[in-house]
Write a protein that holds these residues in place. Sequence first.
Motif, PDB file in Angstrom:
ATOM      1  N   TYR A 133       0.946  -1.081  -0.216  1.00  0.00           N
ATOM      2  CA  TYR A 133      -0.424  -0.547   0.342  1.00  0.00           C
ATOM      3  C   TYR A 133       0.921   1.260  -0.111  1.00  0.00           C
ATOM      4  O   TYR A 133       2.123   1.094   0.526  1.00  0.00           O
ATOM      5  N   LYS A 134       0.313   2.360  -0.246  1.00  0.00           N
ATOM      6  CA  LYS A 134       0.663   3.583  -0.162  1.00  0.00           C
ATOM      7  C   LYS A 134       1.342   4.117   0.905  1.00  0.00           C
ATOM      8  O   LYS A 134       0.542   3.120   2.085  1.00  0.00           O
ATOM      9  N   ASP A 137      -4.862   2.070  -2.147  1.00  0.00           N
ATOM     10  CA  ASP A 137      -4.146   2.005  -2.924  1.00  0.00           C
ATOM     11  C   ASP A 137      -2.570   1.441  -2.823  1.00  0.00           C
ATOM     12  O   ASP A 137      -1.893   1.372  -1.847  1.00  0.00           O
ATOM     13  N   SER A 175       1.032   0.338  -9.787  1.00  0.00           N
ATOM     14  CA  SER A 175      -1.048   0.613  -9.918  1.00  0.00           C
ATOM     15  C   SER A 175      -1.870  -0.213  -9.501  1.00  0.00           C
ATOM     16  O   SER A 175      -1.342  -0.968  -9.824  1.00  0.00           O
ATOM     17  N   MET A 176      -2.706   0.262  -9.396  1.00  0.00           N
ATOM     18  CA  MET A 176      -3.920  -0.316  -9.368  1.00  0.00           C
ATOM     19  C   MET A 176      -3.602  -1.579 -10.201  1.00  0.00           C
ATOM     20  O   MET A 176      -4.698  -2.462 -10.092  1.00  0.00           O
TER      21      MET A 176
END
Length: 553
Positions: free
Chosen positions: A54-55, A70, A77-78
Amino acid sequence: MKRSWWKEAVVYQIYPRSFRDSNGDGIGDLQGIIEKLDYLSYLGINAIWLNPVYKSPNDDNGYDISDYLDIMEEFGSMKDFDQLLAAVHEKGMRLIMDLVVNHTSDEHPWFLQSSKSPDNPYRDYYFWRTGEKSTPPNNWQSFFEGPAWQYDDATSQWYLHLFTRKQPDLNWDNPKVRDEVREIIRFWLKKGVDGFRMDVINLISKRPGLPDGTDSSDLLGHEHFANGPRIHEYLRFVQESLGDGDVMTVGETVIADLDTVAGYVDEKEGSFNMAINFEHVTLDRDKGSFDPIPLDLQALKGCFSRWQKKLDGRGWNCLYLSNHDQPRQVSRFGEDANYHRESATMLATLLHSMQGTPFIMQGEEIGMTNVDFPSIGDYRDIATLNYYREQLTAGENPESILERVRQCSRDNARTPMQWNDQDYAGFSDTASWIGINTNFRTINVKSEIEDPDSILNYYRQLIKLRREYPVFVYGDFTEIHPEHLQVFSYKRRFEGTELLAVLNLSGKECSFSLPDGPSRRLLIGNYTGRRGITGTLTLRPYEAMVLIDDMRG
Ligand code: TEU
Ligand code: CA
């Protein structure tokens, strides 16, 4: 015992930052994992546990999350994530995510709001307390850096962090926090992930009033923050949020003894399927994780067999000897210099022949070793760097601190995966975020694929046997010769089939008398040339074998 896919699975742990860099920035990423799924099929594993993707500002390599919904930019990216999940499923494998909800990053929007002012609606998402700037609100210690409190000048209050100051603890007593967690779980389940590994999940309930700790047998305050008063209620909440899907749950349980953990994983009354427990990885440590002491093999045997017996018929074991928080198993429980192959394959046999689900840390299957970094500047792990600084301040000698760091640092397990003998080990085409172990020219996936006697091929064989013989999974557990000083041996029985595992845990030759019983044949062993398997055997250093009664199979 109920049958379940996750009992029959072999889980492979991927530390994305160090698995495979697909775009040449020196950092592993999701496309890199997709590239290597064929390798994982070849190995034979059934499920992947991904460390956090995750971020995150990466104070603690992704265990400090600033957006749960995210993906960390360096990882992709997702869209990349969705592609990965689909590709994993297409190969008949499952994907387990890391759920880190005891704390967030201090850069998470909730915390940014929370720290604005004492009357901010998000204030109560975390633990804020008043007190003099010179004295924290209580004496609790953090896992990674002294007191568990950080003073905030802007609002003149302290906030609680059981890990680094960039990992503030969430206040689960606030129902809004629990609702947020349910939304996170639903988001990922809706995508189709197959389960969660729940980070330090037994720390989420803190004793109201946050009283001082008095028990110094572990981190000060632990009796108030580990296995706290509302833990079962909160775990039930998590369980309900998971719904009825057949997902796998693995709770990481720190500062929890066997009885406590047995309660958590009890099939009837517990709240998750298995627990990452710490007893066997603290036997060779004195006070903290950087204070090595010699390992007592009797204690190790005793530990494994107590966990096996206690959970047999009641819950399920998570079997592991290393992960991203622990040194490499072949360097720790084996001998990477003199008996690299022998000890690595013995440990593999142990891992796959006890009752429970084996977890393989990336690189373990090729016998990756601890790393010999020349200086403290080569280390990246926040816990390691904090420890070094702390010891230096206490007046310790830098060389002797570094020696303990070399043996114990979490970075030992975090160096890039060694794919081949080319520059950058096939991990990347540029210098990586952390140094590569210099032994990659000899220890790497490519050379082990080509060598039928490699550690890698031994792992493949074990994984295959586990699929073919249900007794590996569902067999009960009876220890043989518990008094033996070097050999760990046990029977597993299931539906009329009996396995016998014999493992010389030491680098010394020794003799071992097989128990009476059926005539047996060798199913797998890590030395060649063993024929007669009856009576008293002379076991070579780290010799391991699994025997099966001759009538069967
Ligand atoms: O680990 C929890 C934990 O307690 C370990 O950090 C352990 O104390 C230490 O590593 C022993 O060397 C989990 C994650 O696995 C770890 O990577 C995180 O740093 C930590 O939680 C905080 O989220
Ligand atoms: Ca990359």
